[in-house]
Design a protein around this motif. Structure first.
Motif, mmCIF file in Angstrom:
data_model
loop_
_atom_site.group_PDB
_atom_site.id
_atom_site.type_symbol
_atom_site.label_atom_id
_atom_site.label_comp_id
_atom_site.label_asym_id
_atom_site.label_seq_id
_atom_site.Cartn_x
_atom_site.Cartn_y
_atom_site.Cartn_z
ATOM 1 N N LEU A 1 -4.685 3.441 7.728
ATOM 2 C CA LEU A 1 -5.714 4.485 7.752
ATOM 3 C C LEU A 1 -6.694 4.279 6.596
ATOM 4 O O LEU A 1 -6.331 3.716 5.570
ATOM 5 C CB LEU A 1 -5.063 5.867 7.593
ATOM 6 C CG LEU A 1 -4.114 6.306 8.703
ATOM 7 C CD1 LEU A 1 -3.370 7.563 8.271
ATOM 8 C CD2 LEU A 1 -4.880 6.570 9.981
ATOM 9 N N PRO A 2 -7.932 4.759 6.735
ATOM 10 C CA PRO A 2 -8.846 4.717 5.593
ATOM 11 C C PRO A 2 -8.342 5.664 4.503
ATOM 12 O O PRO A 2 -7.557 6.573 4.787
ATOM 13 C CB PRO A 2 -10.179 5.199 6.179
ATOM 14 C CG PRO A 2 -9.817 5.948 7.403
ATOM 15 C CD PRO A 2 -8.546 5.351 7.924
ATOM 16 N N ILE B 1 0.841 -1.191 0.000
ATOM 17 C CA ILE B 1 0.000 0.000 0.000
ATOM 18 C C ILE B 1 0.878 1.243 0.000
ATOM 19 O O ILE B 1 2.089 1.163 0.251
ATOM 20 C CB ILE B 1 -0.961 0.036 1.214
ATOM 21 C CG1 ILE B 1 -0.180 0.031 2.533
ATOM 22 C CG2 ILE B 1 -1.975 -1.096 1.164
ATOM 23 C CD1 ILE B 1 -1.040 0.249 3.757
ATOM 24 N N ASP B 2 0.260 2.382 -0.242
ATOM 25 C CA ASP B 2 0.953 3.666 -0.211
ATOM 26 C C ASP B 2 1.364 3.974 1.235
ATOM 27 O O ASP B 2 0.552 3.811 2.148
ATOM 28 C CB ASP B 2 0.002 4.750 -0.728
ATOM 29 C CG ASP B 2 0.691 6.077 -0.960
ATOM 30 O OD1 ASP B 2 1.740 6.330 -0.345
ATOM 31 O OD2 ASP B 2 0.168 6.864 -1.767
ATOM 32 N N PRO B 3 2.592 4.427 1.482
ATOM 33 C CA PRO B 3 3.018 4.747 2.850
ATOM 34 C C PRO B 3 2.154 5.797 3.536
ATOM 35 O O PRO B 3 2.094 5.860 4.759
ATOM 36 C CB PRO B 3 4.454 5.257 2.680
ATOM 37 C CG PRO B 3 4.909 4.687 1.395
ATOM 38 C CD PRO B 3 3.702 4.554 0.535
ATOM 39 N N GLN B 4 1.453 6.629 2.760
ATOM 40 C CA GLN B 4 0.566 7.621 3.361
ATOM 41 C C GLN B 4 -0.618 6.977 4.070
ATOM 42 O O GLN B 4 -1.284 7.624 4.874
ATOM 43 C CB GLN B 4 0.040 8.576 2.288
ATOM 44 C CG GLN B 4 1.118 9.404 1.650
ATOM 45 C CD GLN B 4 0.599 10.193 0.468
ATOM 46 O OE1 GLN B 4 -0.532 10.030 0.043
ATOM 47 N NE2 GLN B 4 1.445 11.053 -0.069
#
Length: 197
Positions: free
Chosen positions: A167-168, A123-126
């Motif tokens: 996180l969502p 997934i994206d690190p953000q």
């Protein structure tokens, strides 16, 4: 080749007529293709001084522009979440520099841990929670063992635990370009008010 084009910005109309003091810029026009995003049907323009389309493709610049708020989030992480005290403790300029440098190194360490955890989940690190990663790291650091083999095992468990702090998806940010009208009970100032008797 990417659909962007070059233009010049001038400080005033006289300089434009004489073609002097112009700043060469690159203009990228695009529309948003996400149906849930505000302004999806409008044509947007991004102006940049990055002129080379091979080094900086238009699509990349547009995507980076829409992630510009990440900088503000980083400031929030450093100022609000990472530090427990509201002010720096150092009493000398050199001490302040050292303390800020240490805060930046610690922030980099947390973000590197989040990057590694996100890679395990693809997934994206953000999408990994900074505050979640920070709390886990604060709890687990006192348990850090000695010896390279035990440290490696401890670190792998740490990465797995941080990878669970997902996180969502973020909602889209939009700020309409409008002027708020100020309401007042007093009448507007007119010419006859400027020179009272």
């Amino acid at each position: 080749p990417d659909g962007s084009y070059l233009a010049k910005l001038y400080p005033n109309a006289a300089d434009r007529r004489r073609d002097r003091h112009g700043l060469l810029v690159r203009l990228i026009e695009y529309t948003l293709d996400d149906p849930q995003r505000p302004g999806k049907t409008e044509r947007h323009r991004l102006l940049t001084t990055l002129l080379d389309a091979d080094l900086d493709p238009a699509r990349t610049l547009v995507c980076l522009y829409h992630e510009r708020w990440e900088e503000e989030i980083t400031f929030d992480e450093l100022k609000t979440h990472q530090r427990e005290r509201p002010v720096l403790r150092s009493q000398t300029p050199a001490g302040v520099v050292q303390e800020v440098y240490a805060l930046m190194l610690a922030h980099y360490l947390i973000r590197a841990l989040m990057q590694e955890a996100a890679a395990t989940q693809n997934i994206d690190p953000q999408r990994i929670s900074f505050t979640g990663a920070l709390k886990i790291l604060r709890c687990r650091l006192p348990e850090c063992p000695t010896g390279p083999r035990r440290i490696q095992q401890w670190y792998q468990r740490l990465v797995q635990e941080v990878a669970e702090e997902i996180l969502p998806p973020r909602r889209h940010r939009i700020n309409p370009r409008v002027i708020k009208q100020k309401m007042s009970k007093w009448p507007k100032k007119r010419a006859h008010h400027r020179h009272p008797p």
